[in-house]
Design an enzyme around this catalytic site. Structure first.
Site, PDB file in Angstrom:
ATOM      1  N   GLU A 286       0.821  -1.219   0.000  1.00  0.00           N
ATOM      2  CA  GLU A 286       0.000   0.000   0.000  1.00  0.00           C
ATOM      3  C   GLU A 286       0.849   1.261   0.000  1.00  0.00           C
ATOM      4  O   GLU A 286       0.434   2.292  -0.501  1.00  0.00           O
ATOM      5  CB  GLU A 286      -0.921   0.028   1.230  1.00  0.00           C
ATOM      6  CG  GLU A 286      -2.290  -0.557   0.964  1.00  0.00           C
ATOM      7  CD  GLU A 286      -3.310  -0.220   2.047  1.00  0.00           C
ATOM      8  OE1 GLU A 286      -2.933   0.229   3.147  1.00  0.00           O
ATOM      9  OE2 GLU A 286      -4.500  -0.438   1.788  1.00  0.00           O
TER      10      GLU A 286
ATOM     11  N   HIS B  45       9.021 -26.560   0.737  1.00  0.00           N
ATOM     12  CA  HIS B  45       8.267 -27.672   0.151  1.00  0.00           C
ATOM     13  C   HIS B  45       7.103 -27.186  -0.689  1.00  0.00           C
ATOM     14  O   HIS B  45       6.191 -27.940  -0.982  1.00  0.00           O
ATOM     15  CB  HIS B  45       7.778 -28.600   1.261  1.00  0.00           C
ATOM     16  CG  HIS B  45       8.901 -29.130   2.093  1.00  0.00           C
ATOM     17  ND1 HIS B  45       9.594 -30.276   1.770  1.00  0.00           N
ATOM     18  CD2 HIS B  45       9.511 -28.633   3.200  1.00  0.00           C
ATOM     19  CE1 HIS B  45      10.554 -30.476   2.658  1.00  0.00           C
ATOM     20  NE2 HIS B  45      10.530 -29.495   3.535  1.00  0.00           N
TER      21      HIS B  45
ATOM     22  N   LYS C  41     -14.444   1.078  -3.638  1.00  0.00           N
ATOM     23  CA  LYS C  41     -15.382   1.319  -2.541  1.00  0.00           C
ATOM     24  C   LYS C  41     -16.665   1.966  -3.050  1.00  0.00           C
ATOM     25  O   LYS C  41     -17.769   1.607  -2.650  1.00  0.00           O
ATOM     26  CB  LYS C  41     -14.739   2.230  -1.483  1.00  0.00           C
ATOM     27  CG  LYS C  41     -13.669   1.557  -0.658  1.00  0.00           C
ATOM     28  CD  LYS C  41     -13.174   2.493   0.450  1.00  0.00           C
ATOM     29  CE  LYS C  41     -11.908   1.949   1.100  1.00  0.00           C
ATOM     30  NZ  LYS C  41     -11.320   2.903   2.045  1.00  0.00           N
TER      31      LYS C  41
END
Lengths: 424, 424
Positions: A274, A295, A408
């Protein structure tokens, strides 16, 4: 110092894709103006997060609240992003057997059903955190928890939000809830050392004075350094940015060999993404965990595209943990006989660093003698400073996040349309 | 079909950095040979994972073991990478209130101290999984757990490993433990539908027949498709590879808007990285979670380097979960009045997809009507097939992981040196 940073595995003399001496020197020179700017911002209090490490007054004020909430069996923390990841990071190093802290950072109905089924509202406290006081997810979580706590809610809820009027502050006032001020000048992703991170941490039993002491040691050493090479966060920022600009490194992997730092990786990931991911710039933060990701990801890291730098966080664990039998009848297991679990993770972290470097993948190592609140405070401050200095090198604003607004607005629009469609 | 894949947000007509019709057509043409190869491998049993979806005989054999272990309060599953991530993915969708499954996939001494302090050895079962039977981490975990369980160990331990002689098989035989065969021709990262994933899943109460049914539906539809455009995994592979080759996409973000799929992201991450990250090829898998990472990563995703493609997994959640008050005195909260939590996550997932596409970030959507074992089986098979087909397009072997051997050798060497140094 509570940690040692080793960047030699990012240098061309040790690592094929590393930086030449001249490239590092040039990037370090560009960090020089950043340090006095930070000093000035601390001294004139225009960047209050740099004042937090030396403060103790706010800890004293939080203490009775934390003691009260530590009597609950469970505490729910509502909030997302910077309102949650710092607290999660701190609580992950807490001693066991204390109040359980549940960080609810999503709005998945199924998760709330499970939560409410599992907890007893009479023995549960609630902390709701939203800097702006208008975060839709946090408000929806808040309404759900208020209904669940019912009449008990007022006595067992704390809200952390900015002083200015906002939906969350209005709701808290109407319900006579206790409200703590979120410092308006400390962004969520930089709030881990403020009441946002400290209150959950104190409830969980973290020594937050030690946390701040560790942060202060890094801050003081950084701002006092005569040469940016001696300021670990400036050196880290120079390496990160130069590897991106000169060597096509587009992703940065943070890989602690400590389970308790698994959440630290998520905190770092927000901080870096951000703060720096703007104007087409920045590198992509990747959270990994050693040995687990040996792994899972190591094949890609060693033999896939050479587009990543690595930061391994190593803890001194040799000699710790369960001991293997001294005699093992299978001769192929001789390498384990009499060893301890900590010997294995110690050998693996060193082997992975060496293997990455030998394969030409720039690798930095953070070495910790122990993982306690002080060491964690140091690491957190290191990364906040490194991020701010990297922002100056890339020429971006470390403190805004302009791009997320569009989504938003659209979400609110979709939510409204849905309502209208149903109402017809 | 239990899911719907929509790749229109990856096409240039909708998304600035997307594929032209000709680019997609070309990549799809290159997938054509892959499908008959997969059909042949299923029919001649040279790729037994493609036989698993139709099998039920092994489920019948696992049933009594699962029922026995479901009587324990806790079950510890030892193993790492492919021996753990599949089971974790399945158990994450299990109903609550059953036997708790603890996947221990690291060798951090502190984590084992916490585990042993929290559990009662008299009420705990153990499953140790290592395909090769020689994984150092799993062996060290195994020794630690054997010592902790003490005499009870034989009766409450199951080992899953290949039939060939190995350290783990030798230890199991010497201690008279029950051993299940790990199919030697099913690699760890492709083992989720084998006993490796199924046994923990069955203990946790998952309907594994439905899981396999969902996988079979995807496999059958893929292999029966007359055109690769109608085979969802082939279409997905074509889009992924073409975006990398033609548009510089170097990372692939999988972002479910479902908390229960948070572990699925880690499973995918290994599958994609280990199968494709070789010879300098492959893209970097990134695990994200919506809505959480809107508040952590979305700034970077929208405004950072345009080097990622996105796969959003959306679940139909509208109308579900806690309801907000119908009347809210704060007019700025009108958009939430009377809405449910599920309405918000539904609006957010659609808004994020649309925002990514509008900002020129190629975005695919998987839509699920519900998340049950069948839908999860479908998603898992989709991604295994997509990965194998992508490997054919990139010309890499989807089933090996040659690069990780070097680190293992070095770790054993360091472990030995440590021992010698101490002995002096």
């Amino acid at each position: 110092m509570t940690y040692h940073q080793d960047i030699t595995g990012c240098l061309a003399e040790n690592c094929e894709c590393g930086l030449s001496a001249a490239e590092l020197e040039d990037a370090l020179r560009r960090t020089v103006p950043a340090l006095p700017i930070l000093s000035r911002k601390r001294d004139d209090d225009s960047l209050p997060l740099l004042r937090l490490p030396a403060r103790r007054d706010d800890i004293a004020r939080l203490k009775p609240l934390a003691a009260e909430f530590a009597r609950f069996k469970d505490v729910i923390v509502l909030g997302t992003g910077g309102s949650s990841l710092g607290g999660q990071t701190l609580v992950a190093v807490a001693p066991p057997g204390r109040t359980r802290i549940h960080f609810m950072d999503n709005v998945d109905p199924h998760s709330f059903t499970l939560l409410f089924d599992a907890l007893d509202p009479r023995r549960t406290g609630l902390i709701a955190i939203s800097k702006s006081g208008g975060t839709a997810e946090t408000l929806v979580q808040f309404f759900a928890c208020m209904a669940w706590l019912d009449k008990r809610s007022a006595a067992r809820t704390i809200v952390i939000t900015e002083p200015k009027p906002s939906p969350l502050r209005g709701l808290a006032t109407a319900r006579k809830l206790r409200v703590l001020d979120h410092d308006p000048n400390i962004g969520g992703r930089y709030s881990v050392l403020s009441n946002v991170g400290l209150l959950p941490a104190m409830i969980a039993g973290i020594d937050v004075a030690a946390l701040r002491r560790g942060a202060r040691e890094v801050l003081d050493a950084t701002l006092a350094a005569a040469n940016p090479r001696d300021a670990a966060p400036a050196l880290g920022a120079a390496v990160s940015v130069a590897l991106n600009e000169r060597h096509g490194i587009t992703a940065t992997v943070v890989m602690p060999y400590v389970d308790r730092l698994a959440h630290f990786g998520f905190w770092f990931r927000q901080l870096w993404a951000e703060s720096l991911g703007k104007d087409g710039k920045g590198t992509t933060p990747i959270r990994a965990v050693g040995t687990v990701d040996q792994h899972s990801q190591l094949q890609l890291y060693l033999d896939g595209p050479a587009d990543k730098m690595f930061s391994l966080v190593m803890l001194a664990q040799a000699g710790k943990g369960p001991r293997m039998p001294a005699k093992l009848s299978d001769p192929s297991l001789g390498y384990l006989a009499g060893k301890r679990m900590g010997d294995l993770i110690d050998a693996e972290q060193r082997a992975t660093a060496q293997t990455l470097i030998r394969n030409g993948r720039p690798t930095r190592v953070f070495a910790l003698e122990r993982l306690d609140a002080r060491a964690l405070g140091a690491l957190l401050m290191h990364y906040m400073l490194e991020t701010m200095i990297a922002a100056q090198l890339w020429g971006v604003n470390a403190f805004d996040q302009p791009a997320v607004e569009q989504g938003k607005v659209l979400a609110r629009q979709y939510l409204g349309e849905k309502g209208r469609a149903k109402a017809q």
